[in-house]
Write a protein that holds these residues in place. Structure first.
Motif, mmCIF file in Angstrom:
data_model
loop_
_atom_site.group_PDB
_atom_site.id
_atom_site.type_symbol
_atom_site.label_atom_id
_atom_site.label_comp_id
_atom_site.label_asym_id
_atom_site.label_seq_id
_atom_site.Cartn_x
_atom_site.Cartn_y
_atom_site.Cartn_z
ATOM 1 N N LYS A 29 24.818 35.530 37.178
ATOM 2 C CA LYS A 29 25.856 35.936 37.857
ATOM 3 C C LYS A 29 27.163 35.363 37.121
ATOM 4 C CE LYS A 29 24.015 36.824 42.304
ATOM 5 N NZ LYS A 29 24.344 36.556 43.795
ATOM 6 N N ALA A 30 28.360 36.099 37.341
ATOM 7 C CA ALA A 30 29.716 35.918 36.851
ATOM 8 C C ALA A 30 30.493 35.859 38.165
ATOM 9 C CB ALA A 30 30.271 36.830 35.877
ATOM 10 N N PRO A 31 31.605 35.254 38.176
ATOM 11 C CA PRO A 31 32.382 35.144 39.504
ATOM 12 C C PRO A 31 32.909 36.359 39.414
ATOM 13 C CG PRO A 31 32.965 33.326 37.889
ATOM 14 C CD PRO A 31 31.946 34.426 37.221
ATOM 15 N N ALA A 32 33.267 36.852 40.696
ATOM 16 C CA ALA A 32 33.869 38.151 41.021
ATOM 17 C C ALA A 32 35.320 38.186 40.409
ATOM 18 C CB ALA A 32 34.205 38.426 42.565
ATOM 19 N N GLU A 33 35.683 39.199 39.901
ATOM 20 C CA GLU A 33 37.126 39.328 39.216
ATOM 21 C C GLU A 33 38.401 38.970 40.476
ATOM 22 O OE1 GLU A 33 38.392 39.511 36.280
ATOM 23 O OE2 GLU A 33 36.502 39.794 35.594
ATOM 24 N N GLN A 34 39.144 37.618 40.174
ATOM 25 C CA GLN A 34 40.096 37.186 41.174
ATOM 26 C C GLN A 34 41.210 36.614 40.434
ATOM 27 O OE1 GLN A 34 38.799 33.970 43.595
ATOM 28 N NE2 GLN A 34 36.936 34.161 42.245
ATOM 29 N N ALA A 35 42.318 36.662 41.013
ATOM 30 C CA ALA A 35 43.658 35.792 40.660
ATOM 31 C C ALA A 35 43.299 34.293 40.676
ATOM 32 C CB ALA A 35 44.997 36.056 41.474
ATOM 33 N N THR A 36 43.155 33.480 39.418
ATOM 34 C CA THR A 36 42.819 32.229 39.411
ATOM 35 C C THR A 36 44.025 31.423 40.213
ATOM 36 O OG1 THR A 36 41.592 32.415 37.378
ATOM 37 C CG2 THR A 36 42.253 30.090 37.866
ATOM 38 N N ARG A 37 43.254 30.676 40.987
ATOM 39 C CA ARG A 37 44.456 29.659 41.749
ATOM 40 C C ARG A 37 43.805 28.263 41.885
ATOM 41 N NH1 ARG A 37 49.222 31.462 41.758
ATOM 42 N NH2 ARG A 37 49.541 30.010 43.557
ATOM 43 N N LEU A 223 34.828 28.872 45.216
ATOM 44 C CA LEU A 223 36.038 28.168 45.880
ATOM 45 C C LEU A 223 36.919 27.351 45.078
ATOM 46 C CD1 LEU A 223 33.462 26.362 48.639
ATOM 47 C CD2 LEU A 223 35.077 28.313 49.155
ATOM 48 N N TRP A 224 36.507 26.991 44.017
ATOM 49 C CA TRP A 224 37.437 26.133 43.109
ATOM 50 C C TRP A 224 38.299 27.098 42.293
ATOM 51 C CZ3 TRP A 224 36.925 26.313 37.488
ATOM 52 C CH2 TRP A 224 37.563 25.326 36.722
ATOM 53 N N LEU A 225 37.793 28.220 41.950
ATOM 54 C CA LEU A 225 38.600 29.405 41.321
ATOM 55 C C LEU A 225 39.885 29.629 42.146
ATOM 56 C CD1 LEU A 225 36.050 31.199 39.163
ATOM 57 C CD2 LEU A 225 37.787 29.759 38.381
ATOM 58 N N ARG A 226 39.675 29.965 43.365
ATOM 59 C CA ARG A 226 40.496 30.305 44.226
ATOM 60 C C ARG A 226 41.561 29.064 45.150
ATOM 61 N NH1 ARG A 226 36.257 32.629 47.485
ATOM 62 N NH2 ARG A 226 35.949 31.312 49.572
ATOM 63 N N GLY A 227 41.104 27.854 44.535
ATOM 64 C CA GLY A 227 41.975 26.810 45.074
ATOM 65 C C GLY A 227 41.467 26.388 46.660
ATOM 66 N N ILE A 232 35.909 23.529 49.459
ATOM 67 C CA ILE A 232 35.111 22.326 48.779
ATOM 68 C C ILE A 232 34.696 21.148 49.594
ATOM 69 C CG2 ILE A 232 35.694 20.940 46.736
ATOM 70 C CD1 ILE A 232 37.266 23.032 45.317
ATOM 71 N N ALA A 233 35.800 20.774 50.359
ATOM 72 C CA ALA A 233 35.462 19.647 51.149
ATOM 73 C C ALA A 233 34.176 19.630 51.912
ATOM 74 C CB ALA A 233 36.689 19.295 52.204
ATOM 75 N N ARG A 234 33.988 20.923 52.684
ATOM 76 C CA ARG A 234 32.587 21.329 53.502
ATOM 77 C C ARG A 234 31.541 21.167 52.351
ATOM 78 N NH1 ARG A 234 35.992 25.506 55.398
ATOM 79 N NH2 ARG A 234 34.864 27.042 54.056
ATOM 80 N N VAL A 276 40.004 15.173 37.603
ATOM 81 C CA VAL A 276 38.740 14.632 38.026
ATOM 82 C C VAL A 276 37.914 15.614 38.723
ATOM 83 C CG1 VAL A 276 39.474 12.228 38.067
ATOM 84 C CG2 VAL A 276 39.475 13.625 40.383
ATOM 85 N N GLY A 277 36.512 15.533 39.178
ATOM 86 C CA GLY A 277 35.846 16.640 39.597
ATOM 87 C C GLY A 277 36.479 16.984 41.146
ATOM 88 N N ALA A 278 36.494 18.179 41.241
ATOM 89 C CA ALA A 278 37.116 18.744 42.759
ATOM 90 C C ALA A 278 36.728 18.412 43.934
ATOM 91 C CB ALA A 278 36.787 20.335 42.459
ATOM 92 N N ALA A 279 35.458 17.674 43.730
ATOM 93 C CA ALA A 279 35.099 16.936 45.127
ATOM 94 C C ALA A 279 35.908 15.921 45.399
ATOM 95 C CB ALA A 279 33.449 16.792 45.098
ATOM 96 N N HIS A 280 36.420 15.225 44.268
ATOM 97 C CA HIS A 280 37.296 13.970 44.827
ATOM 98 C C HIS A 280 38.753 14.297 45.384
ATOM 99 C CE1 HIS A 280 34.474 11.449 42.713
ATOM 100 N NE2 HIS A 280 34.265 12.236 41.992
#
Length: 302
Positions: A29-37, A223-227, A232-234, A276-280
């Motif tokens: 799978k590739a991520p759906a096209e979206q504006a990167t945020r 989740l990361w790509l759209r900020g 991500i916290a969940r 650093v890793g997004a979960a941080h």
């Protein structure tokens, strides 16, 4: 274990904290096209003067993912250094030596015998998928079995550390100095210090992730790509990170140590770009909240 150590091709510790991206890659799978945020935060003092930036990352991505946006590039350009979890690019021999130094204990039962029967069946499924068996992990502690399973599965699925956020940021930083909060040895040491029960939980949950056909990991990257730091916290409170002890050791305690280092760096006059890793950078024990507790103002950059 010796046969597997050289195959540890990517920084499995931070990758594990973010989640198992290989489950998504394996299905093509590739991520759906979206504006990167992808989310970026700036660190300010009480007057509003900017002293640095913080970015959450994903450590291994397929090459086609476009995540870098001009706001991030400009922030790094304004900074005087790049600060990563580990300063040095991952070296297979260094990682292998660190793993071999910490991960072995003579007389351990086979990994499958350390798990409850339902997890044993899942581990057998993962072994078949990866061409492994208990013999490959003789006298290997459970935390190291978990990390190697994740790394080998990621390699098999096509996860490319060269396409992760850190290599791109290193290239973009050019001649700027690169610092690190930890070393590969100290990261492995965090896992090595885990009690046996928490190591077992880690291995159980990694096994479930590796055996699953669900799309949860694709969701994490999306989740990361759209900020979406709330999303991500969940995710950072699910799976093995739902275990209080593992969450404390792998996220909370590390964030506190990093906040102390970053606070001292800022007070010395540095203007760092921290990646650093997004979960941080998500949740109640995030690096942003810890920096705010130390008197800094944190603002999301549009």
């Amino acid at each position: 274990m010796k046969r597997l150590v050289p195959r540890l091709l990517w920084a499995v510790v931070p990758a594990l904290v973010l989640g198992m991206v290989f489950a998504w890659l394996e299905r093509g799978k590739a991520p759906a096209e979206q504006a990167t945020r992808v989310a970026l935060w700036q660190i300010e003092d009480g007057t509003g003067a900017v002293h640095g930036y913080m970015l959450g990352t994903v450590h291994a991505l397929p090459p086609q993912v476009e995540w870098l946006r001009p706001t991030i590039s400009k922030a790094l350009e304004r900074s005087d250094r790049l600060v990563l979890e580990i300063a040095e690019p991952l070296d297979q021999m260094v990682a292998g030596d660190a793993l071999a130094d910490l991960a072995g204990t003579e007389g351990l039962p086979p990994p499958s015998q350390r798990l409850a029967p339902p997890y044993r069946a899942k581990l057998a499924q993962v072994y078949r998928k990866l061409g492994l068996d208990d013999g490959d992990f003789a006298d290997t502690e459970s935390w190291a079995v978990a990390l190697q399973l994740a790394a080998i599965a990621g390699q098999k699925a096509g996860a490319d550390p060269a396409s992760g956020a850190e290599p791109a940021l290193r290239r973009l930083a050019g001649s700027k100095p690169v610092a690190g909060f930890e070393t590969i040895h100290s990261q492995f040491g965090i896992f090595d210090a885990l009690p046996a029960r928490q190591q077992q939980v880690l291995l159980e949950q990694v096994t479930l992730e590796a055996a699953s056909d669900k799309d949860e990991e694709a969701d994490m990257v999306a989740l990361w790509l759209r900020g979406d730091d709330l999303g991500i916290a969940r995710e950072a409170n699910a799976g093995f990170l739902a275990d209080a002890g593992l969450h404390q050791a792998l996220l909370t305690d590390r964030n506190r140590a990093w906040a102390d280092q970053l606070d001292a760096m800022l007070k010395s006059g540095a203007h760092p770009f921290v990646a650093v890793g997004a979960a941080h950078l998500a949740g109640s024990d995030s690096l942003q909240r810890l920096m705010m507790a130390r008197g800094w103002q944190i603002r999301r950059v549009p």
